[in-house]
Design a protein around this motif. Structure first.
Motif, short mmCIF file in Angstrom:
data_model
loop_
_atom_site.label_atom_id
_atom_site.label_comp_id
_atom_site.label_asym_id
_atom_site.label_seq_id
_atom_site.Cartn_x
_atom_site.Cartn_y
_atom_site.Cartn_z
N LYS A 128 0.96 -1.35 0.14
CA LYS A 128 -0.03 0.04 0.07
C LYS A 128 0.70 1.28 0.00
O LYS A 128 1.89 1.26 0.56
CB LYS A 128 -0.66 -0.24 1.22
CG LYS A 128 -1.86 -1.26 1.38
CD LYS A 128 -2.79 -0.67 2.36
CE LYS A 128 -4.16 -1.99 2.28
NZ LYS A 128 -4.79 -2.00 3.67
N GLY A 129 0.49 2.05 -0.59
CA GLY A 129 1.13 3.68 -0.79
C GLY A 129 2.08 3.69 -1.75
O GLY A 129 2.15 2.80 -2.68
N PRO A 130 2.83 4.72 -1.71
CA PRO A 130 3.43 5.04 -3.08
C PRO A 130 4.79 4.61 -2.87
O PRO A 130 5.26 3.88 -1.93
CB PRO A 130 3.73 6.74 -3.12
CG PRO A 130 3.64 6.82 -1.56
CD PRO A 130 2.54 5.92 -0.92
N GLU A 131 5.74 4.57 -3.92
CA GLU A 131 6.98 3.92 -3.82
C GLU A 131 7.82 4.60 -2.93
O GLU A 131 7.73 5.59 -2.54
CB GLU A 131 7.87 3.95 -5.48
CG GLU A 131 7.92 5.43 -5.90
CD GLU A 131 8.41 5.35 -7.16
OE1 GLU A 131 8.13 4.66 -8.20
OE2 GLU A 131 9.34 6.37 -7.63
N ARG A 132 8.88 3.79 -2.34
CA ARG A 132 9.66 4.39 -1.42
C ARG A 132 11.34 4.11 -1.59
O ARG A 132 11.63 3.39 -2.39
CB ARG A 132 9.53 3.26 -0.01
CG ARG A 132 8.05 3.60 0.43
CD ARG A 132 7.66 4.87 1.20
NE ARG A 132 8.60 5.22 2.31
CZ ARG A 132 8.82 4.54 3.60
NH1 ARG A 132 7.76 3.64 3.86
NH2 ARG A 132 9.81 4.89 4.19
#
Length: 238
Positions: free
Chosen positions: A120-124
Motif C-alpha cells: 500500500k502507498g507510493p514507492e519508497r
C-alpha cells in the motif's frame, strides 16, 4: 540475440523548448519523461530502452534490438520539432557482441533509482524503507544498501557478478510521471521524489545470454525514463 548501441546528439535548446511546451520538464529539470515521449514519437513501438542522457556534449545512448536501417525508417516519419530535439540527423548505432566470454571482466556505470513498492502507498526509497524494517538501522549506510541491491540485480539468472562497486553520485530528485486515465480519459501528471544514484565498478560476466538480456532490460525501475542502462567499458578504464 542481437543488441545494438544507439547514439544521437539532442539539441539542448530545442529539447528544453519541446519539453516545456509538452509540460514534461520536472521541477528538478529531469528530462527522463521528455526523452521517453520523444523516442516514442520518433520510433513508435521500436522506441529504444533503456537509455541514458549524459549531457549536451556526450548526447544520448540507448540499447535496442533493431538495426539502424529499421530505426531510420521509423524516424523518417518524425515531425520537425521531434527531429530537432532528438538530433535525429546524428543518429548512429553499432552492433554489440552477441556472445560474451564467461568470467570476462568489464567496467560498468549505471544510473539507478533504488526503490521499493510496498503493498500500500507510493514507492519508497530503498534505503529509508530498509532502515525502517531493520532492528539495527544505525548499522546501515545508503551506499551499502544500494550496492547489495545492485549486486542482486546483476546476479539474476547468473547474468553477472559485481566484484567492485562504488556510488559516484547521489541526489534525491523529482521526476515527471503520468497516472492512468481517469473517468474522463485524462492522465494526471505527478512528480514522485526519490533516490537518483550513479554507480561505477567492475563486473564478471556469467551466462552470456542472461547478460545480454540484462543489458536489454536494464536495472531496476523507471527503465523507460533514463534509469537502468548499464554502460560498459574495458576493465582497465574503471
Amino acid at each position: 540475440m542481437s543488441l545494438y548501441l544507439l547514439h544521437c546528439s539532442p539539441d539542448p535548446k530545442a529539447l528544453t523548448a519541446w519539453a516545456t511546451r509538452q509540460r514534461l520538464l520536472s521541477p528538478d529539470g529531469d528530462l527522463g519523461y521528455a526523452f521517453h515521449a520523444l523516442l516514442s514519437a520518433a520510433f513508435g513501438e521500436l522506441a529504444p530502452k533503456p537509455f541514458r542522457y549524459l549531457d549536451a556534449r556526450q548526447g544520448l545512448l540507448a540499447y535496442t534490438d533493431q538495426p539502424l536501417s529499421a530505426l531510420r525508417e521509423n524516424a523518417a516519419l518524425a515531425t520537425p520539432d521531434v527531429e530537432r530535439a532528438l538530433g535525429l540527423d546524428s543518429l548512429t548505432a553499432r552492433a554489440f557482441p552477441e556472445i560474451w566470454r564467461k568470467d570476462q571482466v568489464l567496467a560498468f556505470e549505471v544510473r539507478v533509482r533504488p526503490i521499493v513498492r510496498p503493498t500500500k502507498g507510493p514507492e519508497r526509497d530503498l534505503f529509508q524503507y530498509t532502515a525502517e524494517q531493520s532492528e539495527a538501522p544505525g548499522t546501515l549506510n545508503r551506499e551499502g544498501v544500494y550496492a547489495d541491491w545492485l549486486g542482486r540485480k546483476f546476479a539474476e539468472q547468473d547474468a553477472a557478478e559485481i566484484s567492485q562497486a562504488s556510488m559516484e553520485a547521489f541526489r534525491l530528485s523529482r521526476v515527471i510521471r503520468r497516472a492512468g486515465p481517469d473517468g474522463a480519459g485524462k492522465r494526471k501528471t505527478y512528480t514522485p521524489y526519490g533516490p537518483d544514484a550513479i554507480f561505477k565498478g567492475r563486473l564478471r560476466v556469467g551466462d552470456s545470454d542472461a547478460f545480454t538480456r540484462l543489458l536489454q532490460r536494464g536495472i531496476g525501475r523507471h527503465r523507460a525514463f533514463g534509469f537502468g542502462m548499464v554502460l560498459l567499458r574495458p576493465a582497465h578504464s574503471c
